[in-house]
Design a protein around this motif. Structure first.
Motif, PDB file in Angstrom:
ATOM      1  N   ILE A  41       0.868  -1.182   0.000  1.00  0.00           N
ATOM      2  CA  ILE A  41       0.000   0.000   0.000  1.00  0.00           C
ATOM      3  C   ILE A  41       0.901   1.227   0.000  1.00  0.00           C
ATOM      4  N   ASP A  42       0.978   1.873  -1.140  1.00  0.00           N
ATOM      5  CA  ASP A  42       1.837   3.047  -1.326  1.00  0.00           C
ATOM      6  C   ASP A  42       0.982   4.308  -1.272  1.00  0.00           C
ATOM      7  N   GLY A  43       1.483   5.317  -0.585  1.00  0.00           N
ATOM      8  CA  GLY A  43       0.710   6.540  -0.402  1.00  0.00           C
ATOM      9  C   GLY A  43       0.781   7.517  -1.555  1.00  0.00           C
ATOM     10  N   GLY A  44       1.136   7.033  -2.754  1.00  0.00           N
ATOM     11  CA  GLY A  44       1.253   7.913  -3.913  1.00  0.00           C
ATOM     12  C   GLY A  44       2.642   8.505  -4.024  1.00  0.00           C
ATOM     13  N   SER A  45       3.657   7.658  -3.932  1.00  0.00           N
ATOM     14  CA  SER A  45       5.053   8.116  -3.936  1.00  0.00           C
ATOM     15  C   SER A  45       5.396   8.878  -5.208  1.00  0.00           C
ATOM     16  N   SER A  46       6.238   9.904  -5.056  1.00  0.00           N
ATOM     17  CA  SER A  46       6.706  10.689  -6.202  1.00  0.00           C
ATOM     18  C   SER A  46       8.135  10.330  -6.581  1.00  0.00           C
ATOM     19  N   ASP A  47       8.760   9.395  -5.852  1.00  0.00           N
ATOM     20  CA  ASP A  47      10.117   8.962  -6.190  1.00  0.00           C
ATOM     21  C   ASP A  47      10.045   7.620  -6.928  1.00  0.00           C
ATOM     22  N   ASN A  48      11.062   6.803  -6.833  1.00  0.00           N
ATOM     23  CA  ASN A  48      11.113   5.546  -7.579  1.00  0.00           C
ATOM     24  C   ASN A  48      10.669   4.329  -6.765  1.00  0.00           C
ATOM     25  N   THR A  49       9.897   4.559  -5.723  1.00  0.00           N
ATOM     26  CA  THR A  49       9.459   3.449  -4.874  1.00  0.00           C
ATOM     27  C   THR A  49       8.761   2.352  -5.678  1.00  0.00           C
ATOM     28  N   ILE A  50       7.818   2.728  -6.512  1.00  0.00           N
ATOM     29  CA  ILE A  50       7.049   1.737  -7.280  1.00  0.00           C
ATOM     30  C   ILE A  50       7.951   0.993  -8.262  1.00  0.00           C
ATOM     31  N   SER A  51       8.912   1.687  -8.851  1.00  0.00           N
ATOM     32  CA  SER A  51       9.847   1.034  -9.777  1.00  0.00           C
ATOM     33  C   SER A  51      10.670  -0.024  -9.055  1.00  0.00           C
ATOM     34  N   VAL A  52      11.113   0.278  -7.820  1.00  0.00           N
ATOM     35  CA  VAL A  52      11.877  -0.697  -7.042  1.00  0.00           C
ATOM     36  C   VAL A  52      11.004  -1.914  -6.743  1.00  0.00           C
ATOM     37  N   ILE A  53       9.756  -1.677  -6.357  1.00  0.00           N
ATOM     38  CA  ILE A  53       8.826  -2.781  -6.074  1.00  0.00           C
ATOM     39  C   ILE A  53       8.627  -3.636  -7.318  1.00  0.00           C
ATOM     40  N   ASP A  54       8.419  -2.992  -8.447  1.00  0.00           N
ATOM     41  CA  ASP A  54       8.203  -3.726  -9.706  1.00  0.00           C
ATOM     42  C   ASP A  54       9.426  -4.549 -10.089  1.00  0.00           C
ATOM     43  N   THR A  55      10.615  -4.030  -9.808  1.00  0.00           N
ATOM     44  CA  THR A  55      11.844  -4.743 -10.162  1.00  0.00           C
ATOM     45  C   THR A  55      11.912  -6.107  -9.483  1.00  0.00           C
ATOM     46  N   TYR A  56      11.452  -6.179  -8.240  1.00  0.00           N
ATOM     47  CA  TYR A  56      11.510  -7.447  -7.503  1.00  0.00           C
ATOM     48  C   TYR A  56      10.398  -8.405  -7.923  1.00  0.00           C
ATOM     49  N   GLY A  57       9.288  -7.874  -8.352  1.00  0.00           N
ATOM     50  CA  GLY A  57       8.227  -8.713  -8.898  1.00  0.00           C
ATOM     51  C   GLY A  57       7.614  -9.705  -7.928  1.00  0.00           C
ATOM     52  N   ILE A  58       7.630  -9.411  -6.626  1.00  0.00           N
ATOM     53  CA  ILE A  58       7.088 -10.365  -5.657  1.00  0.00           C
ATOM     54  C   ILE A  58       5.746  -9.912  -5.083  1.00  0.00           C
ATOM     55  N   ALA A  59       5.336  -8.682  -5.374  1.00  0.00           N
ATOM     56  CA  ALA A  59       4.069  -8.176  -4.837  1.00  0.00           C
ATOM     57  C   ALA A  59       2.902  -8.736  -5.647  1.00  0.00           C
ATOM     58  N   THR A  60       1.930  -9.294  -4.965  1.00  0.00           N
ATOM     59  CA  THR A  60       0.739  -9.819  -5.635  1.00  0.00           C
ATOM     60  C   THR A  60      -0.339  -8.757  -5.796  1.00  0.00           C
ATOM     61  N   LYS A  61      -0.323  -7.757  -4.919  1.00  0.00           N
ATOM     62  CA  LYS A  61      -1.287  -6.663  -4.994  1.00  0.00           C
ATOM     63  C   LYS A  61      -0.564  -5.370  -4.636  1.00  0.00           C
ATOM     64  N   VAL A  62      -0.696  -4.355  -5.483  1.00  0.00           N
ATOM     65  CA  VAL A  62      -0.070  -3.054  -5.230  1.00  0.00           C
ATOM     66  C   VAL A  62      -1.128  -1.967  -5.407  1.00  0.00           C
ATOM     67  N   VAL A  63      -1.259  -1.122  -4.407  1.00  0.00           N
ATOM     68  CA  VAL A  63      -2.143   0.040  -4.483  1.00  0.00           C
ATOM     69  C   VAL A  63      -1.283   1.273  -4.273  1.00  0.00           C
ATOM     70  N   SER A  64      -1.385   2.236  -5.171  1.00  0.00           N
ATOM     71  CA  SER A  64      -0.632   3.479  -5.033  1.00  0.00           C
ATOM     72  C   SER A  64      -1.589   4.649  -5.197  1.00  0.00           C
ATOM     73  N   GLU A  65      -1.906   5.286  -4.076  1.00  0.00           N
ATOM     74  CA  GLU A  65      -2.850   6.403  -4.064  1.00  0.00           C
ATOM     75  C   GLU A  65      -2.715   7.140  -2.736  1.00  0.00           C
ATOM     76  N   ALA A  66      -3.190   8.361  -2.709  1.00  0.00           N
ATOM     77  CA  ALA A  66      -3.143   9.132  -1.467  1.00  0.00           C
ATOM     78  C   ALA A  66      -3.996   8.450  -0.397  1.00  0.00           C
ATOM     79  N   ASP A  67      -3.561   8.588   0.851  1.00  0.00           N
ATOM     80  CA  ASP A  67      -4.328   8.014   1.950  1.00  0.00           C
ATOM     81  C   ASP A  67      -4.457   9.041   3.068  1.00  0.00           C
ATOM     82  N   ARG A  68      -5.129   8.642   4.136  1.00  0.00           N
ATOM     83  CA  ARG A  68      -5.385   9.533   5.271  1.00  0.00           C
ATOM     84  C   ARG A  68      -4.437   9.264   6.435  1.00  0.00           C
ATOM     85  N   GLY A  69      -3.292   8.649   6.157  1.00  0.00           N
ATOM     86  CA  GLY A  69      -2.322   8.403   7.200  1.00  0.00           C
ATOM     87  C   GLY A  69      -2.013   6.930   7.355  1.00  0.00           C
TER      88      GLY A  69
END
Length: 271
Positions: A41-69
């Protein structure tokens, strides 16, 4: 007949974590347990966080959006989890060797326990070991007054506990785990400790960076669950004094000396 391996859902919440999340991902990739799902659960990162996650390819579910904390992000992950057991591990933390296997074994052998927990090793920004906080097996004697060393990155929870007692309160920014543990404790949920369970954390997490906000929330939570306000205020002041002394000593002692002093003052801390 093949042994039964109940599914474990590992949940990581993150935000702009490209510098740290790789250690988290590596530790999950190296787990020996055969039945995992990994939710990010990513809070809408503006850096390369999602790219690093994708590189490993082990996440079965990824959500990237703003949250309330933090609580909201945790709850999003819990809503997506299908496992019988839930493990939260944040992007500044990483799992120990065989941690998932050890935690599942402990819970399978202790059906009366709603969750298990262990010891937490702290590291500096370079990854060098600093000290270990041992889990407090007698947490039930402490939890009405303060957050015991339940060491959140070490905790694995039965999903049925979340189903019965709910997730994390959105009204808390820092001490949401304390409120959750206390809520479950008041409801009769028990935890089981084992030193064989070990996770890792970078020193300086949310509770330390936002120390005063955290202890204010601990005060509010403990009193809302029945602790006398005078007692709670004494504990609050004691924590403020300890933090002041710690900050003062940091000007005269190096990290190694401070950690040795911590260990001397608290037998649950080992260097």
């Amino acid at each position: 007949m093949n042994p039964y391996f109940p599914k474990v859902s590992i949940i990581t919440i993150c935000f702009n974590s490209e510098q740290t999340i790789e250690d988290t991902l590596k530790s999950i990739q190296q787990q020996t347990y055969p039945n995992l799902e990994y939710i990010v659960i990513d809070g809408g990162s503006s850096d390369n966080t999602i790219s690093v996650i994708d590189t490993y390819g082990i996440a079965t579910k990824v959500v990237s959006e703003a949250d309330r904390g933090i609580s909201d992000a945790f709850n999003k992950g819990l809503a997506l989890a299908d496992g019988e057991y839930i493990q939260l591990i944040n992007s500044d933390d990483w799992l120990g060797d065989c941690q998932i296997t050890n935690s599942v074994d402990l819970l399978e052998n202790n059906p009366q326990a709603g969750y298990c927990y262990g010891d937490l090793a702290f590291h500096d920004d370079r990854g060098d070991f600093l000290y270990t906080k041992k889990g407090e097996s007698h947490y039930a004697e402490i939890i009405n007054y303060r957050m015991p060393f339940l060491n959140h990155p070490t905790v694995m929870v039965r999903k049925t506990v979340y189903d019965d007692f709910g997730g994390f309160g959105l009204e808390y920014k820092y001490a949401m785990d304390y409120e959750w543990f206390l809520r479950c404790h008041k409801g009769g949920v028990k935890g089981v400790y084992s030193p064989i369970i070990k996770a890792h954390m970078r020193d300086g997490g949310v509770s330390r960076k936002f120390f005063y906000g955290t202890i204010r929330e601990v005060y509010e939570i403990s009193t809302s669950y029945g602790l006398n306000r005078f007692v709670a205020k004494q504990l609050y002041v004691k924590k403020v004094v300890k933090r002041f002394m710690s900050d003062l000593l940091s000007h005269f002692l190096d990290k190694e000396q401070i950690n040795k002093l911590r260990s001397f003052l608290n037998r649950k801390i080992k260097v």
